[in-house]
Design a protein around this motif. Sequence first.
Motif, PDB file in Angstrom:
ATOM      1  N   ASP A 117       0.842  -1.199   0.000  1.00  0.00           N
ATOM      2  CA  ASP A 117       0.000   0.000   0.000  1.00  0.00           C
ATOM      3  C   ASP A 117       0.883   1.257   0.000  1.00  0.00           C
ATOM      4  OD1 ASP A 117      -2.407   1.494   0.158  1.00  0.00           O
ATOM      5  OD2 ASP A 117      -2.273   1.549   2.350  1.00  0.00           O
ATOM      6  N   LEU A 118       1.915   1.248   0.828  1.00  0.00           N
ATOM      7  CA  LEU A 118       2.840   2.390   0.880  1.00  0.00           C
ATOM      8  C   LEU A 118       3.590   2.537  -0.438  1.00  0.00           C
ATOM      9  CD1 LEU A 118       4.317   4.681   2.351  1.00  0.00           C
ATOM     10  CD2 LEU A 118       5.882   2.947   3.276  1.00  0.00           C
ATOM     11  N   LEU A 119       4.085   1.431  -0.992  1.00  0.00           N
ATOM     12  CA  LEU A 119       4.825   1.511  -2.253  1.00  0.00           C
ATOM     13  C   LEU A 119       3.963   2.075  -3.373  1.00  0.00           C
ATOM     14  CD1 LEU A 119       6.925  -1.782  -2.263  1.00  0.00           C
ATOM     15  CD2 LEU A 119       7.783   0.560  -2.182  1.00  0.00           C
ATOM     16  N   ARG A 120       2.724   1.618  -3.470  1.00  0.00           N
ATOM     17  CA  ARG A 120       1.821   2.151  -4.507  1.00  0.00           C
ATOM     18  C   ARG A 120       1.624   3.660  -4.333  1.00  0.00           C
ATOM     19  NH1 ARG A 120      -0.716  -2.502  -3.235  1.00  0.00           N
ATOM     20  NH2 ARG A 120      -0.643  -4.103  -4.834  1.00  0.00           N
ATOM     21  N   ALA A 121       1.453   4.069  -3.085  1.00  0.00           N
ATOM     22  CA  ALA A 121       1.249   5.497  -2.807  1.00  0.00           C
ATOM     23  C   ALA A 121       2.495   6.304  -3.127  1.00  0.00           C
ATOM     24  CB  ALA A 121       0.842   5.693  -1.351  1.00  0.00           C
ATOM     25  N   VAL A 122       3.681   5.755  -2.827  1.00  0.00           N
ATOM     26  CA  VAL A 122       4.932   6.474  -3.115  1.00  0.00           C
ATOM     27  C   VAL A 122       5.132   6.601  -4.616  1.00  0.00           C
ATOM     28  CG1 VAL A 122       7.447   6.470  -2.852  1.00  0.00           C
ATOM     29  CG2 VAL A 122       6.010   5.797  -0.939  1.00  0.00           C
ATOM     30  N   VAL A 123       4.813   5.548  -5.370  1.00  0.00           N
ATOM     31  CA  VAL A 123       4.921   5.628  -6.831  1.00  0.00           C
ATOM     32  C   VAL A 123       3.989   6.717  -7.359  1.00  0.00           C
ATOM     33  CG1 VAL A 123       4.461   4.415  -9.004  1.00  0.00           C
ATOM     34  CG2 VAL A 123       5.685   3.246  -7.164  1.00  0.00           C
ATOM     35  N   ALA A 124       2.725   6.675  -6.955  1.00  0.00           N
ATOM     36  CA  ALA A 124       1.755   7.674  -7.434  1.00  0.00           C
ATOM     37  C   ALA A 124       2.175   9.084  -7.033  1.00  0.00           C
ATOM     38  CB  ALA A 124       0.363   7.357  -6.893  1.00  0.00           C
ATOM     39  N   ASP A 125       2.616   9.246  -5.793  1.00  0.00           N
ATOM     40  CA  ASP A 125       3.034  10.558  -5.305  1.00  0.00           C
ATOM     41  C   ASP A 125       4.287  11.053  -6.023  1.00  0.00           C
ATOM     42  OD1 ASP A 125       2.528  12.689  -3.261  1.00  0.00           O
ATOM     43  OD2 ASP A 125       4.570  12.112  -2.659  1.00  0.00           O
ATOM     44  N   SER A 126       5.213  10.143  -6.295  1.00  0.00           N
ATOM     45  CA  SER A 126       6.447  10.524  -6.990  1.00  0.00           C
ATOM     46  C   SER A 126       6.154  10.938  -8.427  1.00  0.00           C
ATOM     47  CB  SER A 126       7.454   9.370  -6.957  1.00  0.00           C
ATOM     48  OG  SER A 126       7.861   9.126  -5.632  1.00  0.00           O
ATOM     49  N   ILE A 127       5.268  10.198  -9.087  1.00  0.00           N
ATOM     50  CA  ILE A 127       4.880  10.577 -10.447  1.00  0.00           C
ATOM     51  C   ILE A 127       4.220  11.956 -10.436  1.00  0.00           C
ATOM     52  CG2 ILE A 127       3.292  10.016 -12.334  1.00  0.00           C
ATOM     53  CD1 ILE A 127       3.882   7.023 -11.618  1.00  0.00           C
ATOM     54  N   ALA A 128       3.354  12.182  -9.469  1.00  0.00           N
ATOM     55  CA  ALA A 128       2.689  13.489  -9.363  1.00  0.00           C
ATOM     56  C   ALA A 128       3.708  14.597  -9.091  1.00  0.00           C
ATOM     57  CB  ALA A 128       1.638  13.452  -8.254  1.00  0.00           C
ATOM     58  N   ALA A 129       4.693  14.338  -8.233  1.00  0.00           N
ATOM     59  CA  ALA A 129       5.715  15.350  -7.926  1.00  0.00           C
ATOM     60  C   ALA A 129       6.537  15.690  -9.164  1.00  0.00           C
ATOM     61  CB  ALA A 129       6.625  14.859  -6.799  1.00  0.00           C
ATOM     62  N   ILE A 130       6.886  14.680  -9.941  1.00  0.00           N
ATOM     63  CA  ILE A 130       7.660  14.922 -11.163  1.00  0.00           C
ATOM     64  C   ILE A 130       6.801  15.644 -12.190  1.00  0.00           C
ATOM     65  CG2 ILE A 130       8.761  13.772 -13.130  1.00  0.00           C
ATOM     66  CD1 ILE A 130       9.826  11.698 -11.053  1.00  0.00           C
ATOM     67  N   ASP A 131       5.547  15.239 -12.345  1.00  0.00           N
ATOM     68  CA  ASP A 131       4.644  15.931 -13.271  1.00  0.00           C
ATOM     69  C   ASP A 131       4.486  17.398 -12.889  1.00  0.00           C
ATOM     70  OD1 ASP A 131       4.275  13.632 -14.764  1.00  0.00           O
ATOM     71  OD2 ASP A 131       2.288  13.180 -13.936  1.00  0.00           O
ATOM     72  N   THR A 132       4.392  17.662 -11.593  1.00  0.00           N
ATOM     73  CA  THR A 132       4.285  19.046 -11.122  1.00  0.00           C
ATOM     74  C   THR A 132       5.565  19.822 -11.423  1.00  0.00           C
ATOM     75  OG1 THR A 132       2.704  18.459  -9.400  1.00  0.00           O
ATOM     76  CG2 THR A 132       3.937  20.502  -9.074  1.00  0.00           C
TER      77      THR A 132
END
Length: 194
Positions: free
Chosen positions: A57-72
């Motif tokens: 659950d944490l890994l999925r959230a970190v992937v999604a959050d990291s993608i969002a941070a890079i997109d931002t």
Amino acid sequence: MSSSDPHSGVRGRTRRAILSAAAAVLARDRTATLADIARAADVGRSTLHRYFADRDDLLRAVVADSIAAIDTAISDAAPEQGPPAEAVRRLVTGMVDVGDRVLFLFSDAHLVEELYPGSIDGPDQPVVDLIRRGQDEGVFLSGVPAEWLETAIWALVYTGCEGADRGVLPRHGVAQTVVHLLENGLHVRPPATD
């Protein structure tokens, strides 16, 4: 945001701290425990479990959050604005600023793809569009696919962030070093002749 939004207030700050710490810790050690991540986030393990049920659950959230941070970071760099060379400088600086996220996502792309299918496939269109614009204006290398140049930029950013992490490059100089290499390549001067 409303106060009931789980991403606002203290709850949101705690969640962001956990995700940021997890990206930083896991970028350097994929075998890090949840206790290691909780310690890096300065929260208790029970607090971490209130936000994320388990490691997956944490890994999925970190992937999604990291993608969002890079997109931002890409969006904030406004690659569609200004001269292409200046836009690339802003872009590289933005990517380096989220270096832990870059290191996390690209240090084990297979795991990331397994947890979040389709997340890092394909080009980042704003970056490719910037490269094509620079090629059209004669500023960037032509005759090479823009998608390949985009991959080269990502590789240099990743290598720069990794170099800073290992102490090879000063952390504050990574973006400047990457930009310099992009702009000048390995400019080798011919040996002086007598």
